[in-house]
Design a protein around this motif. Structure first.
Motif, PDB file in Angstrom:
ATOM      1  N   LYS A 173     -95.838  11.877  36.307  1.00  0.00           N
ATOM      2  CA  LYS A 173     -96.013  13.279  35.908  1.00  0.00           C
ATOM      3  C   LYS A 173     -94.693  13.978  35.599  1.00  0.00           C
ATOM      4  O   LYS A 173     -94.690  15.076  35.044  1.00  0.00           O
ATOM      5  N   GLU A 174     -93.588  13.347  35.976  1.00  0.00           N
ATOM      6  CA  GLU A 174     -92.281  13.930  35.665  1.00  0.00           C
ATOM      7  C   GLU A 174     -91.795  13.573  34.254  1.00  0.00           C
ATOM      8  O   GLU A 174     -90.815  14.131  33.775  1.00  0.00           O
ATOM      9  N   LEU A 175     -92.489  12.649  33.608  1.00  0.00           N
ATOM     10  CA  LEU A 175     -92.110  12.270  32.252  1.00  0.00           C
ATOM     11  C   LEU A 175     -92.496  13.361  31.263  1.00  0.00           C
ATOM     12  O   LEU A 175     -93.343  14.212  31.540  1.00  0.00           O
ATOM     13  N   ASP A 176     -91.871  13.306  30.091  1.00  0.00           N
ATOM     14  CA  ASP A 176     -92.204  14.235  29.019  1.00  0.00           C
ATOM     15  C   ASP A 176     -93.698  14.147  28.699  1.00  0.00           C
ATOM     16  O   ASP A 176     -94.279  13.053  28.677  1.00  0.00           O
ATOM     17  N   ASP A 177     -94.349  15.276  28.449  1.00  0.00           N
ATOM     18  CA  ASP A 177     -95.793  15.307  28.213  1.00  0.00           C
ATOM     19  C   ASP A 177     -96.203  14.414  27.047  1.00  0.00           C
ATOM     20  O   ASP A 177     -97.229  13.711  27.118  1.00  0.00           O
ATOM     21  N   GLU A 178     -95.420  14.426  25.979  1.00  0.00           N
ATOM     22  CA  GLU A 178     -95.760  13.612  24.821  1.00  0.00           C
ATOM     23  C   GLU A 178     -95.654  12.125  25.142  1.00  0.00           C
ATOM     24  O   GLU A 178     -96.484  11.318  24.688  1.00  0.00           O
ATOM     25  N   LEU A 179     -94.662  11.756  25.957  1.00  0.00           N
ATOM     26  CA  LEU A 179     -94.526  10.358  26.369  1.00  0.00           C
ATOM     27  C   LEU A 179     -95.695   9.948  27.259  1.00  0.00           C
ATOM     28  O   LEU A 179     -96.227   8.833  27.134  1.00  0.00           O
ATOM     29  N   GLN A 180     -96.116  10.838  28.139  1.00  0.00           N
ATOM     30  CA  GLN A 180     -97.287  10.542  28.969  1.00  0.00           C
ATOM     31  C   GLN A 180     -98.508  10.263  28.103  1.00  0.00           C
ATOM     32  O   GLN A 180     -99.224   9.268  28.304  1.00  0.00           O
ATOM     33  N   ASP A 181     -98.743  11.133  27.130  1.00  0.00           N
ATOM     34  CA  ASP A 181     -99.903  10.948  26.247  1.00  0.00           C
ATOM     35  C   ASP A 181     -99.816   9.630  25.490  1.00  0.00           C
ATOM     36  O   ASP A 181    -100.823   8.926  25.323  1.00  0.00           O
ATOM     37  N   SER A 182     -98.618   9.275  25.042  1.00  0.00           N
ATOM     38  CA  SER A 182     -98.434   8.029  24.283  1.00  0.00           C
ATOM     39  C   SER A 182     -98.714   6.810  25.153  1.00  0.00           C
ATOM     40  O   SER A 182     -99.302   5.822  24.694  1.00  0.00           O
ATOM     41  N   LEU A 183     -98.326   6.857  26.430  1.00  0.00           N
ATOM     42  CA  LEU A 183     -98.576   5.733  27.332  1.00  0.00           C
ATOM     43  C   LEU A 183    -100.062   5.612  27.671  1.00  0.00           C
ATOM     44  O   LEU A 183    -100.582   4.494  27.800  1.00  0.00           O
ATOM     45  N   TYR A 184    -100.745   6.741  27.786  1.00  0.00           N
ATOM     46  CA  TYR A 184    -102.200   6.684  27.956  1.00  0.00           C
ATOM     47  C   TYR A 184    -102.859   6.052  26.732  1.00  0.00           C
ATOM     48  O   TYR A 184    -103.764   5.213  26.852  1.00  0.00           O
ATOM     49  N   ASP A 185    -102.404   6.442  25.540  1.00  0.00           N
ATOM     50  CA  ASP A 185    -102.944   5.856  24.308  1.00  0.00           C
ATOM     51  C   ASP A 185    -102.677   4.352  24.261  1.00  0.00           C
ATOM     52  O   ASP A 185    -103.524   3.569  23.800  1.00  0.00           O
ATOM     53  N   PHE A 186    -101.493   3.941  24.743  1.00  0.00           N
ATOM     54  CA  PHE A 186    -101.123   2.531  24.770  1.00  0.00           C
ATOM     55  C   PHE A 186    -102.117   1.736  25.619  1.00  0.00           C
ATOM     56  O   PHE A 186    -102.588   0.655  25.209  1.00  0.00           O
ATOM     57  N   LEU A 187    -102.460   2.262  26.799  1.00  0.00           N
ATOM     58  CA  LEU A 187    -103.420   1.570  27.664  1.00  0.00           C
ATOM     59  C   LEU A 187    -104.835   1.597  27.082  1.00  0.00           C
ATOM     60  O   LEU A 187    -105.553   0.585  27.112  1.00  0.00           O
ATOM     61  N   GLU A 188    -105.241   2.736  26.558  1.00  0.00           N
ATOM     62  CA  GLU A 188    -106.594   2.850  26.009  1.00  0.00           C
ATOM     63  C   GLU A 188    -106.809   1.889  24.853  1.00  0.00           C
ATOM     64  O   GLU A 188    -107.888   1.303  24.700  1.00  0.00           O
ATOM     65  N   GLU A 189    -105.789   1.700  24.041  1.00  0.00           N
ATOM     66  CA  GLU A 189    -105.886   0.763  22.925  1.00  0.00           C
ATOM     67  C   GLU A 189    -106.130  -0.660  23.422  1.00  0.00           C
ATOM     68  O   GLU A 189    -106.752  -1.473  22.734  1.00  0.00           O
ATOM     69  N   ARG A 190    -105.700  -0.943  24.635  1.00  0.00           N
ATOM     70  CA  ARG A 190    -105.854  -2.274  25.225  1.00  0.00           C
ATOM     71  C   ARG A 190    -107.042  -2.359  26.179  1.00  0.00           C
ATOM     72  O   ARG A 190    -107.181  -3.329  26.916  1.00  0.00           O
ATOM     73  N   GLY A 191    -107.884  -1.356  26.156  1.00  0.00           N
ATOM     74  CA  GLY A 191    -109.123  -1.399  26.924  1.00  0.00           C
ATOM     75  C   GLY A 191    -109.039  -0.858  28.332  1.00  0.00           C
ATOM     76  O   GLY A 191    -110.021  -0.928  29.084  1.00  0.00           O
ATOM     77  N   VAL A 192    -107.892  -0.320  28.713  1.00  0.00           N
ATOM     78  CA  VAL A 192    -107.760   0.269  30.054  1.00  0.00           C
ATOM     79  C   VAL A 192    -107.995   1.765  29.902  1.00  0.00           C
ATOM     80  O   VAL A 192    -107.079   2.536  29.630  1.00  0.00           O
ATOM     81  N   ASP A 193    -109.244   2.162  30.072  1.00  0.00           N
ATOM     82  CA  ASP A 193    -109.623   3.546  29.786  1.00  0.00           C
ATOM     83  C   ASP A 193    -110.677   4.018  30.779  1.00  0.00           C
ATOM     84  O   ASP A 193    -110.988   3.324  31.756  1.00  0.00           O
ATOM     85  N   ASP A 194    -111.237   5.196  30.509  1.00  0.00           N
ATOM     86  CA  ASP A 194    -112.188   5.788  31.443  1.00  0.00           C
ATOM     87  C   ASP A 194    -113.466   4.960  31.579  1.00  0.00           C
ATOM     88  O   ASP A 194    -114.071   4.911  32.651  1.00  0.00           O
ATOM     89  N   SER A 195    -113.887   4.296  30.503  1.00  0.00           N
ATOM     90  CA  SER A 195    -115.096   3.463  30.593  1.00  0.00           C
ATOM     91  C   SER A 195    -114.854   2.260  31.505  1.00  0.00           C
ATOM     92  O   SER A 195    -115.768   1.818  32.206  1.00  0.00           O
ATOM     93  N   LEU A 196    -113.630   1.732  31.519  1.00  0.00           N
ATOM     94  CA  LEU A 196    -113.300   0.644  32.443  1.00  0.00           C
ATOM     95  C   LEU A 196    -113.363   1.141  33.887  1.00  0.00           C
ATOM     96  O   LEU A 196    -113.860   0.436  34.774  1.00  0.00           O
ATOM     97  N   ALA A 197    -112.858   2.349  34.130  1.00  0.00           N
ATOM     98  CA  ALA A 197    -112.909   2.921  35.486  1.00  0.00           C
ATOM     99  C   ALA A 197    -114.351   3.051  35.958  1.00  0.00           C
ATOM    100  O   ALA A 197    -114.675   2.690  37.103  1.00  0.00           O
ATOM    101  N   GLU A 198    -115.216   3.548  35.091  1.00  0.00           N
ATOM    102  CA  GLU A 198    -116.631   3.698  35.453  1.00  0.00           C
ATOM    103  C   GLU A 198    -117.263   2.337  35.769  1.00  0.00           C
ATOM    104  O   GLU A 198    -117.987   2.191  36.766  1.00  0.00           O
ATOM    105  N   PHE A 199    -116.959   1.343  34.934  1.00  0.00           N
ATOM    106  CA  PHE A 199    -117.491  -0.003  35.174  1.00  0.00           C
ATOM    107  C   PHE A 199    -116.974  -0.577  36.493  1.00  0.00           C
ATOM    108  O   PHE A 199    -117.737  -1.171  37.270  1.00  0.00           O
ATOM    109  N   LEU A 200    -115.682  -0.429  36.771  1.00  0.00           N
ATOM    110  CA  LEU A 200    -115.095  -1.013  37.983  1.00  0.00           C
ATOM    111  C   LEU A 200    -115.692  -0.416  39.249  1.00  0.00           C
ATOM    112  O   LEU A 200    -115.861  -1.109  40.260  1.00  0.00           O
TER     113      LEU A 200
END
Length: 232
Positions: A173-200
């Motif tokens: 949370k101390e990282l730049d907001d835009e960098l945080q968003d980009s890293l979330y996008d990086f994971l989501e593109e690889r299938g690590v997203d909210d639907s995976l959390a629900e399934f797990l």
């Protein structure tokens, strides 16, 4: 008087040597041992009965869930008897994604609109991204809630070895907001997203029940074998 006591002692000693006295003593020891074994058997039989009842109850009240071998391109290694599972997939031509997932390891109260409290269970994810022959591995430490993935930390490490005290980097949370968003996008593109959390969360409810039933089954086997062999 001394002679009288001595004669009395000899009389008791001689009495103890008589066959009928020995037989009575042995029978008493046998009877005591038999009663002790009967009590032990009854006690362990009651434990076995309680274990069987608990297993039957869990089978009767467990929601039906057939664990799939895959989810959204992730292959699932259920790791029977352990407190975690592993997910693996390939991404693109040169990336391997590995996700290690704990069973439920925490909770947080959430206040609902009617002012009542709801407990949300927590799962920890370690997401490792291997890029081709690159010696560096990118790792994300994440929290998986029932409906969301939250990144907590981002690491880099050597592929071949793990440092004992690696530099952890700043809190996410101390990282730049835009960098945080980009890293979330990086994971989501690889299938690590909210639907995976629900399934797990659904999957871990199944695994929690399966591991509990496996543990109860092991207990049952120990007490059954003990009763069969007369050693438990």
């Amino acid at each position: 008087m001394a002679q009288r006591l001595l004669r009395g002692f000899r009389a008791v000693k001689n009495l103890a040597r008589r066959p009928e006295f020995k037989s009575t003593s042995q029978n008493f020891r046998f009877s005591t041992s038999y009663v002790s074994e009967m009590r032990k058997s009854a006690f362990e039989g009651n434990i076995l009965r309680l274990i069987r009842n608990e297993i039957q109850y869990e089978h009767d009240h467990s929601p039906s869930f057939e664990p799939p071998p895959e989810f959204n391109s992730f292959k699932i290694d259920i790791r029977p008897g352990e407190q975690w599972i592993r997910l693996n997939r390939k991404f693109g031509e040169n990336e391997d994604i590995k996700v290690e997932v704990t069973m439920f390891d925490g909770s947080a109260p959430i206040r609902k609109t009617d002012d009542s409290l709801e407990v949300r269970l927590h799962i920890t994810l370690i997401v490792s991204v291997f890029k081709g022959e690159n010696d560096q591995v990118l790792e994300f430490i994440c929290s998986a809630w029932p409906d969301a993935i939250n990144i907590r930390r981002v690491y880099t490490r050597d592929r071949g070895r793990i440092k004992y005290h690696p530099y952890p980097g700043p809190a996410f949370k101390e990282l730049d907001d835009e960098l945080q968003d980009s890293l979330y996008d990086f994971l989501e593109e690889r299938g690590v997203d909210d639907s995976l959390a629900e399934f797990l969360h659904k999957y871990m409810k199944y695994k929690d029940k399966a591991e509990y039933l496996g543990w109860m089954g092991n207990l049952k086997s120990i007490f059954q074998d003990g009763q069969r062999n007369g050693t438990c």
